[in-house]
Design an enzyme around this catalytic site. Sequence first.
Site, mmCIF file in Angstrom:
data_model
loop_
_atom_site.group_PDB
_atom_site.id
_atom_site.type_symbol
_atom_site.label_atom_id
_atom_site.label_comp_id
_atom_site.label_asym_id
_atom_site.label_seq_id
_atom_site.Cartn_x
_atom_site.Cartn_y
_atom_site.Cartn_z
ATOM 1 C CE LYS A 152 7.506 16.600 -10.458
ATOM 2 N NZ LYS A 152 6.960 15.318 -10.134
ATOM 3 C CB THR A 174 2.735 15.634 -19.265
ATOM 4 O OG1 THR A 174 3.128 14.382 -18.914
ATOM 5 C CG2 THR A 174 1.804 15.933 -20.382
ATOM 6 N NE ARG A 211 14.549 14.731 -12.551
ATOM 7 C CZ ARG A 211 13.936 14.026 -11.564
ATOM 8 N NH1 ARG A 211 14.688 13.432 -10.581
ATOM 9 N NH2 ARG A 211 12.619 13.885 -11.482
ATOM 10 C CE LYS A 227 6.879 8.539 -12.969
ATOM 11 N NZ LYS A 227 6.457 8.760 -14.451
ATOM 12 C CB ALA A 278 13.837 13.458 -6.585
ATOM 13 C CG PHE A 330 10.187 12.674 -5.183
ATOM 14 C CD1 PHE A 330 9.992 11.674 -6.050
ATOM 15 C CD2 PHE A 330 11.108 12.189 -4.129
ATOM 16 C CE1 PHE A 330 10.439 10.369 -6.105
ATOM 17 C CE2 PHE A 330 11.870 11.353 -4.403
ATOM 18 C CZ PHE A 330 11.564 10.188 -5.246
ATOM 19 C CG PHE A 381 -6.304 12.855 -15.481
ATOM 20 C CD1 PHE A 381 -5.591 11.759 -16.031
ATOM 21 C CD2 PHE A 381 -5.911 13.728 -14.538
ATOM 22 C CE1 PHE A 381 -4.152 11.534 -15.532
ATOM 23 C CE2 PHE A 381 -4.489 13.724 -14.337
ATOM 24 C CZ PHE A 381 -3.762 12.456 -14.794
ATOM 25 C CD1 TRP A 400 -0.990 13.086 -21.433
ATOM 26 C CD2 TRP A 400 -3.055 12.904 -22.118
ATOM 27 N NE1 TRP A 400 -1.165 11.614 -21.940
ATOM 28 C CE2 TRP A 400 -2.523 11.572 -22.249
ATOM 29 C CE3 TRP A 400 -4.433 12.999 -22.551
ATOM 30 C CZ2 TRP A 400 -3.174 10.480 -22.610
ATOM 31 C CZ3 TRP A 400 -5.367 11.802 -22.808
ATOM 32 C CH2 TRP A 400 -4.654 10.369 -22.813
#
Length: 1002
Positions: free
Chosen positions: A429, A431, A453, A464, A722, A753, A841, A870
Amino acid sequence: MSARLPLFLRGLRRPPRPPGPPLRLQAPGRASSSGRGGGGGGGEGLLGQRRLQDAQAGNSRGQGSQAPSARDSIVREVIQNSKEVLSLLQEKNPAFKPVLAIIQAGDDNLMQEINQNLAEEAGLNITHICLPPDSSEGEIIDEILKINEDTRVHGLALQISENSFSNKVLNALKPEKDVDGVTDVNLGRLVRGDAHECYVSPVARAVVELLEKSGVNLDGKKVLVIGAHGSLEAALQCLFQRRGSMTMSSQWKTPQLQSKLHEADIAVVGSPKPEDIPLSWIQPGTTVLNCSHDFLSGRLGCGSLGVHFNGLIAEDDVRLLAAALRIQNMVSSGRRWLREQQHARWRLHCLKLQPLSPVPSDLEISRAQTPKAVDVLAKEIGLLADEIEIYGRSKAKVRLSLLERLKDQADGKYVLVAGITPTPLGEGKSTVTVGLVQALTAHLNINSFACLRQPSQGPTFGVKGGAAGGGYAQVIPMEEFNLHLTGDIHAITAANNLLAAAIDTRIFHENTQTDKALYNRLVPLVNGVREFSSIQLARLKKLGINKTDPSTLTEEEISKFARLNIEPSTITWQRVLDTNDRFLRKMTIGQAPTEKGYSRQLSLWKTGLRTILRCLPLSSWLDKCHPLDTPMNDSGGGRQAQFDIAVASEIMAVLALTDSLTDMKERLGRMVVASDKNGQPVTAEDLGVTGALTVLMKDAIKPNLMQTLEGTPVFVHAGPFANIAHGNSSVLADKIALKLVGEEGFVVTEAGFGADIGMEKFFNIKCRASGLVPNVVVLVATVRALKMHGGGPSVTAGVPLKKEYTEENIQLVADGCCNLQKQIQVAQLFGVPVVVALNVFKTDTRAEIDLVCELAKRAGAFDAVPCYHWSVGGKGSVDLARAVREAAGQGSRFRFLYDLQLPIVEKIRTIAQAVYGAKDIELSPEAQSKIDRYTQQGFGNLPICMAKTHLSLSHQPDKKGVPRDFILPISDVRASIGAGFIYPLVGTELEPRGSLAAWRPH
C-alpha cells in the site's frame, strides 16, 4: 476625501514623541491640529511658506506648479483607484484587509498622519512602530525581521533618517513586503525593465507623475538629480530615462554643479541644500521638484519664487502623492498575496529516475538519488519561509499557521489507499501511494501530496522492515524516514512515561501521607501565599467545590481534592519504548527501599500476548525463547509492570486525530488512565500533567515534510497502530496538504491493514474527527495474496514462496478474487468509488493480471489497473493516476456506516455483520461489564475501533477468502477517551501495545 486632504498640509501636527522603547499603534487614528510640527528641520517655516504659496498662487506660481485643488485631485484619483481595487478583492475574499506596517525612527508626525488618513480612506489597516530617533541599525533591523515574519502584514515602509538607510537595513526587508521599492531585488527588477514584477519607489513615481500632470513634456528634457542617494537616485534615473529624458546626477559639493544647473530643464532636489550654494544658480525657467524635507526652510523669500523658477513643486506635493502611491503599492501587494494563496499549478522541479534492471535494494535506490533541499521543495509547493522549520537538508516541519493563511482555499481531492486482506508480507500500500503521487505530479503535472505514517523503530528492525515504500516508489532519504525522523515518537515516549510516572507517584504519596500533607504539597505556600492553579480550579469545579481561596476548604473538601483514590487494578496506562526489547514485556519494578513496600498488581492478559504473536511467522521461535504463559512473580516487594511499544500509546492516537494545539491539549487531558475506588474515571487532567504533556508534544504536532524519489512532496506524520487505534496518518497532515494542492490537486493517504480494518476506521473514526470527505478509494491487491485466498499454501515471512505463487495458476487467482470482491463491497458501503490497483510482481502473468482486472470491474470497481511503479517509478502508475482522476470526477456519496448515538453493542454488531460478514457477535461477561461502565461514564457515543487480526475477515487468522456464518467473539472492551473511540478486543486478539515484539504493516 476632498475636505479631508487639505488638512494634511495645513493643520495636522503632533508633539514630537520623546525617545523611548518602540511604540506600536495598532489602529489608525487622528491627531489634534495643535502642537508643533516635526520633520527634518522643515518646521512651521516650511508649512507657513507653503500656505503663503497657496494663497499667492496667481502671482508666484509658474505654469509648472500645482494648485492645491489640482494636487489634491491627483491624490484623490490614486486613493479612489486603490479603494476600488481593494473592494473588488474583498468581494471574493471578505475577510481580507491588507496591513501596512511603518517603522518610524524619528518624530515626523505629519507623515504619520498622512499615512494613517490615506490608509483609512482606502480601506487598509496600518500599524506604526515608533522608535527613538537615535535607534541603532541593529534595533531597526530587529523590528524589520519581526514584521517580515508576521503573516498578517502585507507591506512594510521605513520612515527613518537618511543615515540609517544602510545596505543591511534595506536588504533586511522581504522584497515582497517592500512597498517603497528600496531593496536590491526590487531595484534590480526595475532597472531590468520588469516594473510589473516589482515595487517602484513611491517618491520617484510621485516626482515623475507630478511633472507629467503639470504639463511638462519629459521627452528630450535634461534632468538633474541633486543630492539624492541610493535607491531614490537609481529609481529617479530609471524612470526619467524610460520617458526619454537625459539624466544627470550630482551631489551638492560637486564643482560642476553650477554649470549642470544652467543646463538643466528640470532639477530634482533629493537632500537639504547647503547654505553656501545660492538659489541664484538655478536658472529662470527651470522646473524644480523638492524631495527634501528642508530645501526651502527659512532660506527663500516668498517673492523670489517668480524670480528664479518657472515652477516649483515642493516637498509637501511629493510627500502627499508618494504616500498615496505607497497605498497603491500596498493594494498591489495584497493582490499578489491573494493570488499566491489561490490554487496554482506548482512549478515543481521533479527529479529524474534512471531505473536499473534487476531492481537494486531499496537502500541502494534511495542513496543513488540526491533529494532537493527541503526549503526549495517547500517554496515550490507554496509554503512561505516562516511556515517551515528545517531539520537538516532533507526534512522540515510545517507550522500550523499555514491553515489560517489558507483557510479560504478550496480543498483538493481526497484519495484513500487501502488493501485486500494481506499476506504476512504486505501487499504494497505504501509503494502504491508513493507511485501514485509520483505519477500524478511528475508525469501528469497535477499537484499531489502523499500523506504517510511514521514507522516505529521496532518494526523497522523486526520482521516488517521500514515503511518508506519500496523500489522506485519510495520516500527519501530512506534511513531518515525510517529512523528518528524529527523525534515525534520520542516526544510521545517522553509524554507517555511522564504520565505513567505521575500515576505511580500519586498512588505512592496518597498511600504514605495524610490529607493535610498531600494538600500542602499540591497547593504549596509561595512567598507566604497559597493559590490554586487554573488546572486545580478546574478539578475543584469537577468535584462541585465552588471555592477559589485555598484557606476556605473544609477537611472533607481537602480530602476530596487531594486524593484521587486510584484503584490500582484498573490502571490501563503503561510505560512505552520504541524498541522491540522482549525482556521488558513483563518486569518487576518498585524494589528500591524508598518505595516502602508499595506494590500494585497489574492485571495480566488472559491468553494475551501468545495469541497475537501466533499470528506472526515467528510465534514458535518466540515460544522457545520465552514461553509466553510463564508466570512472572513479584519479588523483593516489587510489582509487575510492562513496556508497550511507543506508537501504541494513546498519545499517538491523539496526535493523529487532533486538529490544533488547543484540541490536542483537551484530548490529552481527557485520557482516562484508571478508575477510582467509586468506579469513576481518572484522567490526565486529574493528575495535573496536561500542560506538561502538551509542551512535550508542541513540536510533534507539526507534520514532517519530505519527498519521493521523483521530488514530489510527502507529509510523514503520526503512526498509530491499525488495530487498537485507527491506523492512519494525521488529520493535520491531510488538512494542510489538501490546502496546498488546490482545488484540482490530489492528496493520497494510506490506511493500515486491509480495507475491513484500516479503511473502515478511516471512514468511521478519522473522517468524523476531520470533517473531510473522501473522493476515491484505491484498493491494492496482488496476485500473490489472491492465490492465498483461493486456497494456496501458507505464506510466511522469511520463507521462500511455494511454486503456486511463482507459476501461473488461473484457478487459484479466480477463487481468491472473492476477497477482493468483498473488500470492494465494503468500500461501496460508504458510497465512495473504488479503483483497484493491482501491484504487479515479475512472476505475475498477463492472463492472471487480466483476470483480476476483469473480475474487479464485475464486482463494481470503477476501474482496475495494473501498476509497475516498483520497477520504474511514477511512470509505471500513470494509468492508475488517470483512473483515479476520472473516478474523482464522478462524485462521492459518502456516508458513515453507523450513527454514533447507537448503543455500543449495536455499533459493534453493525461492523461485524456489514464489514466482516459475521452472523452475530458474542460478548464475554468482562466485555459486557466494560460496555456498561463506559456507557454509565458517558462514553457510549464514541465511534468503535475494532482490535481484530488483519490476516482474515474473521477473528481467526487462518480463515482466508470470505469466511461466512461465524460468530464474532468480543473478549474485552477498552477505551481511548482522549483519542475518542472505544476499542473492543475481538476473540483472543490482544493489542500489540502489550508487546515490544509487535509490528504493523504499511
